[in-house]
Design an enzyme around this catalytic site. Structure first.
Site, PDB file in Angstrom:
ATOM      1  N   ASP A 102      -6.135   2.490   9.822  1.00  0.00           N
ATOM      2  CA  ASP A 102      -7.562   2.468  10.161  1.00  0.00           C
ATOM      3  C   ASP A 102      -7.885   3.250  11.436  1.00  0.00           C
ATOM      4  O   ASP A 102      -8.847   2.937  12.150  1.00  0.00           O
ATOM      5  CB  ASP A 102      -8.078   1.024  10.301  1.00  0.00           C
ATOM      6  CG  ASP A 102      -7.870   0.224   9.039  1.00  0.00           C
ATOM      7  OD1 ASP A 102      -7.892   0.830   7.955  1.00  0.00           O
ATOM      8  OD2 ASP A 102      -7.685  -1.005   9.143  1.00  0.00           O
ATOM      9  N   LYS A 116      -8.519   8.229   9.807  1.00  0.00           N
ATOM     10  CA  LYS A 116      -7.913   9.370   9.095  1.00  0.00           C
ATOM     11  C   LYS A 116      -8.924  10.036   8.154  1.00  0.00           C
ATOM     12  O   LYS A 116      -9.007  11.261   8.098  1.00  0.00           O
ATOM     13  CB  LYS A 116      -6.693   8.886   8.281  1.00  0.00           C
ATOM     14  CG  LYS A 116      -5.581   8.319   9.163  1.00  0.00           C
ATOM     15  CD  LYS A 116      -4.447   7.736   8.341  1.00  0.00           C
ATOM     16  CE  LYS A 116      -4.794   6.468   7.601  1.00  0.00           C
ATOM     17  NZ  LYS A 116      -5.052   5.287   8.429  1.00  0.00           N
ATOM     18  N   GLY A 157      -8.293   2.383   2.929  1.00  0.00           N
ATOM     19  CA  GLY A 157      -9.759   2.460   2.912  1.00  0.00           C
ATOM     20  C   GLY A 157     -10.138   3.506   3.946  1.00  0.00           C
ATOM     21  O   GLY A 157     -10.015   3.265   5.137  1.00  0.00           O
ATOM     22  N   HIS A 158     -10.508   4.694   3.489  1.00  0.00           N
ATOM     23  CA  HIS A 158     -10.785   5.802   4.406  1.00  0.00           C
ATOM     24  C   HIS A 158     -12.289   6.076   4.417  1.00  0.00           C
ATOM     25  O   HIS A 158     -12.867   6.452   3.396  1.00  0.00           O
ATOM     26  CB  HIS A 158      -9.993   7.042   3.980  1.00  0.00           C
ATOM     27  CG  HIS A 158      -8.503   6.856   4.109  1.00  0.00           C
ATOM     28  ND1 HIS A 158      -7.597   7.830   3.813  1.00  0.00           N
ATOM     29  CD2 HIS A 158      -7.780   5.791   4.532  1.00  0.00           C
ATOM     30  CE1 HIS A 158      -6.371   7.373   4.030  1.00  0.00           C
ATOM     31  NE2 HIS A 158      -6.455   6.136   4.466  1.00  0.00           N
ATOM     32  N   GLN A 170      -2.370   4.264   5.661  1.00  0.00           N
ATOM     33  CA  GLN A 170      -1.794   3.267   6.578  1.00  0.00           C
ATOM     34  C   GLN A 170      -1.459   3.944   7.912  1.00  0.00           C
ATOM     35  O   GLN A 170      -2.109   4.901   8.268  1.00  0.00           O
ATOM     36  CB  GLN A 170      -0.560   2.590   5.956  1.00  0.00           C
ATOM     37  CG  GLN A 170      -0.891   1.660   4.783  1.00  0.00           C
ATOM     38  CD  GLN A 170      -1.154   2.375   3.476  1.00  0.00           C
ATOM     39  OE1 GLN A 170      -0.304   3.114   3.016  1.00  0.00           O
ATOM     40  NE2 GLN A 170      -2.294   2.167   2.884  1.00  0.00           N
TER      41      GLN A 170
HETATM   42  P1  GDP Z   1      -8.830   5.212   8.096  1.00  0.00           P
HETATM   43  O1  GDP Z   1      -8.294   4.175   7.192  1.00  0.00           O
HETATM   44  O2  GDP Z   1      -7.822   5.699   9.070  1.00  0.00           O
HETATM   45  O3  GDP Z   1      -9.512   6.332   7.389  1.00  0.00           O
HETATM   46  O4  GDP Z   1      -9.961   4.492   8.984  1.00  0.00           O
HETATM   47  P2  GDP Z   1     -11.066   3.440   8.452  1.00  0.00           P
HETATM   48  O5  GDP Z   1     -12.103   4.166   7.724  1.00  0.00           O
HETATM   49  O6  GDP Z   1     -10.416   2.292   7.778  1.00  0.00           O
HETATM   50  O7  GDP Z   1     -11.574   2.853   9.823  1.00  0.00           O
HETATM   51  C1  GDP Z   1     -12.114   3.658  10.826  1.00  0.00           C
HETATM   52  C2  GDP Z   1     -13.533   3.148  11.122  1.00  0.00           C
HETATM   53  O8  GDP Z   1     -13.966   3.709  12.333  1.00  0.00           O
HETATM   54  C3  GDP Z   1     -14.537   3.574  10.075  1.00  0.00           C
HETATM   55  O9  GDP Z   1     -15.522   2.586   9.980  1.00  0.00           O
HETATM   56  C4  GDP Z   1     -15.122   4.856  10.659  1.00  0.00           C
HETATM   57  O10 GDP Z   1     -16.429   5.124  10.196  1.00  0.00           O
HETATM   58  C5  GDP Z   1     -15.135   4.506  12.119  1.00  0.00           C
HETATM   59  N1  GDP Z   1     -14.998   5.636  13.054  1.00  0.00           N
HETATM   60  C6  GDP Z   1     -14.291   6.783  12.916  1.00  0.00           C
HETATM   61  N2  GDP Z   1     -14.341   7.509  14.039  1.00  0.00           N
HETATM   62  C7  GDP Z   1     -15.105   6.819  14.915  1.00  0.00           C
HETATM   63  C8  GDP Z   1     -15.520   7.054  16.254  1.00  0.00           C
HETATM   64  O11 GDP Z   1     -15.169   8.033  16.895  1.00  0.00           O
HETATM   65  N3  GDP Z   1     -16.319   6.093  16.824  1.00  0.00           N
HETATM   66  C9  GDP Z   1     -16.708   4.964  16.160  1.00  0.00           C
HETATM   67  N4  GDP Z   1     -17.464   4.092  16.802  1.00  0.00           N
HETATM   68  N5  GDP Z   1     -16.327   4.730  14.895  1.00  0.00           N
HETATM   69  C10 GDP Z   1     -15.535   5.632  14.283  1.00  0.00           C
HETATM   70  P1  IMO Z   2      -5.576   2.740   5.783  1.00  0.00           P
HETATM   71  O1  IMO Z   2      -5.060   3.887   4.972  1.00  0.00           O
HETATM   72  C1  IMO Z   2      -4.730  -1.013   7.791  1.00  0.00           C
HETATM   73  C2  IMO Z   2      -1.692  -3.587   6.010  1.00  0.00           C
HETATM   74  C3  IMO Z   2      -2.147  -4.899   5.410  1.00  0.00           C
HETATM   75  C4  IMO Z   2      -0.902  -5.750   5.619  1.00  0.00           C
HETATM   76  C5  IMO Z   2       0.222  -4.744   5.386  1.00  0.00           C
HETATM   77  C6  IMO Z   2       0.797  -4.767   3.971  1.00  0.00           C
HETATM   78  O2  IMO Z   2      -6.982   2.402   5.493  1.00  0.00           O
HETATM   79  O3  IMO Z   2      -5.283   2.931   7.223  1.00  0.00           O
HETATM   80  P2  IMO Z   2      -0.090  -3.981   1.585  1.00  0.00           P
HETATM   81  O4  IMO Z   2      -1.403  -4.175   0.912  1.00  0.00           O
HETATM   82  O5  IMO Z   2       0.303  -2.580   1.793  1.00  0.00           O
HETATM   83  O6  IMO Z   2       0.995  -4.806   0.946  1.00  0.00           O
HETATM   84  O7  IMO Z   2      -0.281  -4.660   3.049  1.00  0.00           O
HETATM   85  O8  IMO Z   2      -0.317  -3.469   5.659  1.00  0.00           O
HETATM   86  N1  IMO Z   2      -2.383  -2.396   5.490  1.00  0.00           N
HETATM   87  C7  IMO Z   2      -3.293  -1.696   6.169  1.00  0.00           C
HETATM   88  N2  IMO Z   2      -3.837  -1.925   7.381  1.00  0.00           N
HETATM   89  N3  IMO Z   2      -5.074   0.082   7.091  1.00  0.00           N
HETATM   90  C8  IMO Z   2      -4.513   0.335   5.897  1.00  0.00           C
HETATM   91  O9  IMO Z   2      -4.731   1.500   5.230  1.00  0.00           O
HETATM   92  C9  IMO Z   2      -3.613  -0.602   5.361  1.00  0.00           C
HETATM   93  N4  IMO Z   2      -2.908  -0.689   4.218  1.00  0.00           N
HETATM   94  C10 IMO Z   2      -2.162  -1.780   4.311  1.00  0.00           C
HETATM   95  O10 IMO Z   2      -3.260  -5.409   6.084  1.00  0.00           O
HETATM   96  O11 IMO Z   2      -0.836  -6.174   6.952  1.00  0.00           O
HETATM   97 MG    MG Z   3      -8.703   2.213   6.607  1.00  0.00          MG
END
Ligand code: GDP
Ligand code: IMO
Ligand code: MG
Length: 449
Positions: free
Chosen positions: A38, A41, A65-66, A249
């Site tokens: 999270d 990415k 979840g991107h 991840q």
């Molecule tokens: P990923 O899994 O690495 O793609 O990241 P996620 O989408 O799960 O979580 C990142 C969260 O941070 C999302 O809600 C993005 O919209 C948000 N985000 C990304 N860059 C920034 C930033 O620079 N500032 C803030 N406040 N939010 C951001």
């Molecule tokens: P993105 O790509 C954050 C965590 C789960 C749990 C562990 C194992 O959005 O960054 P799994 O479902 O793989 O068996 O879970 O890994 N986890 C993540 N945490 N971002 C993710 O993906 C994750 N994918 C799995 O919360 O602790």
């Molecule tokens: Mg994510």
């Protein structure tokens, strides 16, 4: 006709150029998370994608979840690569991924409806991708339940059981859906699962209905380009086309180097790109390592700098730290340099991307963990093997916060001095330049240096 002997002689006379790094026209660059996932990415892949001909996922599955935000719209991708919103970008789901046909279908339908996309044109999926079937999800739930308090905190998408089947050589692959033996193969895998579920005293409710949806989704998948994507990716490189591998991840969730057993079931580090896409190590170019200006973790497992006080609560609120896949609140804490140095080392990171700097706007001072103190009094800057069973105490350095809004700043030099100092401090500690600073979820709020 040339004899074998004369052919060999001819070949000997030719100067063999070999496969040195510089003889490739193009390389695979990688973007991956350096923390517990999270990091942002999705946003940065979307920002970088116009520079690339191909964006490819190499591991993970719908546990990802991107989030992408642009033009006032927000979209979360789980299975589909984050290059999908860029015209002329080919998106690849590589062999290292685990694919849930049902989630894939929903995702495609949502993109088609919202953005009028035709994904059958710019998406290619590896025939070697492992398939998640309904009983995999049930096994995930049953196994987590059986673990009780020791649960991993899985996203319950069936990731662990699917990779387990792959490695134990029982699994189904996407190419199997094209075979007339698919049903038979499926039944054999399901029968094993049902035995296991019965052992765990788990009743597989609603299986028939789930199966009907699953098979409909498999049929849906047949209208997409399914191919041996290792050839595709290598041919693109040979043509001089650029490829960006999108990690899911984060490195601290890696099956080998994460805080085992509180990890995911794939190789989330740069090494996973080679096996997950079928590219050789000498074809890897830049490695973009992405990290938040602080830390978050969702699910169980060690998190040395986790904050349980109001500061952690404020970070969660400011950063809107709730999971993009499960909606669970993310645990929050200060930046952890030993952990960051570890993942920079594991991945050979060449450029850093610092995310969510704006979330720290509210703090007068920031803490940064520089080392861990172990229960025996020893101080270390390395990740302890037994981090899951040992109480490590972070040792902090205080740095001055910028305590002001970053809104509208597009030039690195115009950032507040304290933020520039924070960037310089991390660079000095980690030894890799921070090339991008992100200041809001929107694609445009990305400051490049
Ligand atoms: P990923 O899994 O690495 O793609 O990241 P996620 O989408 O799960 O979580 C990142 C969260 O941070 C999302 O809600 C993005 O919209 C948000 N985000 C990304 N860059 C920034 C930033 O620079 N500032 C803030 N406040 N939010 C951001
Ligand atoms: P993105 O790509 C954050 C965590 C789960 C749990 C562990 C194992 O959005 O960054 P799994 O479902 O793989 O068996 O879970 O890994 N986890 C993540 N945490 N971002 C993710 O993906 C994750 N994918 C799995 O919360 O602790
Ligand atoms: Mg994510």
């Amino acid at each position: 006709m040339a004899t074998a002997k004369s052919q060999i002689a001819k070949t000997k006379n030719k100067k063999f150029k070999g496969t040195k790094r510089d003889t490739f026209k193009s390389m695979v660059d990688i973007l991956l998370g350096l923390q517990w996932g999270d990091e942002g990415k999705g946003k940065i892949v979307d920002v970088l994608a116009p520079k690339y001909n191909v964006v490819a996922r190499f591991q993970g599955g719908p546990n990802a979840g991107h989030t992408l935000e642009f033009d006032g719209m927000k979209h979360v991708l789980h299975q589909i690569p984050s290059g999908v919103f860029r015209e002329d970008c080919m998106n690849v789901i590589g062999n290292g991924v685990v694919l849930d046909p049902v989630i894939f279908k929903k995702e495609v339908e949502s993109l088609t409806e919202k953005f009028k996309m035709d994904l059958t044109k710019n998406l290619v999926i590896s025939t070697k991708t492992a398939i998640i079937i309904p009983t995999h999800r049930m096994m995930d739930a049953a196994q987590e339940k059986a673990k009780g308090d020791a649960k991993i905190g899985s996203t319950l998408k069936g990731i662990g059981p699917t990779y387990t089947d792959k490695v134990s050589r029982h699994g189904l692959r996407l190419g199997d859906i094209l075979s007339d033996k698919f049903q038979e193969k499926y039944e054999a895998v399901k029968a094993r699962h049902l035995q296991w579920l019965s052992f765990l005293e788990y009743t597989p409710e609603g299986l028939e209905e789930a199966e009907a949806i699953f098979f409909a989704a498999c049929d849906f998948l047949k209208s997409f380009k399914l191919a041996e994507t290792e050839y595709l990716v290598n041919k693109e490189l040979a043509k001089g086309n650029s490829v960006l591998a999108e990690g899911a991840q984060g490195s601290l969730l890696d099956i080998d180097f994460g805080s085992y057993p509180f990890v995911t079931s794939s190789s989330t580090t740069a090494a996973g790109v080679c096996s997950g896409l079928g590219v050789a190590p000498n074809k890897i170019g830049e490695v973009y390592g992405i990290f938040k200006a602080y830390c978050t973790r969702v699910g169980s497992g060690p998190f040395p700098t986790e904050l349980f006080d109001n500061t952690g609560e404020e970070m969660r609120r400011e950063g809107n730290e709730f999971g993009a896949t499960t909606g669970r609140p993310r645990r929050c804490g200060w930046l952890d340099l030993p952990a960051l140095k570890y993942t920079v080392m594991l991945n050979g990171v060449t450029q850093l991307v610092m995310m969510k700097a704006d979330v720290l706007n509210i703090f007068e001072n920031l803490e940064v963990c520089t080392a861990y103190k172990l229960p025996n009094g020893e101080v270390t800057e390395e990740m302890p093997y037994d981090i899951c069973d040992t109480e490590v105490t972070p040792i902090y350095t205080t740095v001055k916060g910028w305590n002001c809004s970053l809104e509208g700043i597009t030039d690195f030099d115009k950032l507040p001095q304290e933020l520039k100092d924070y960037v310089a401090y991390i660079e000095e500690q980690v030894g890799v330049p921070i090339k991008f600073v992100s200041t809001s979820p929107d694609r445009t709020a990305t400051i490049a240096r």
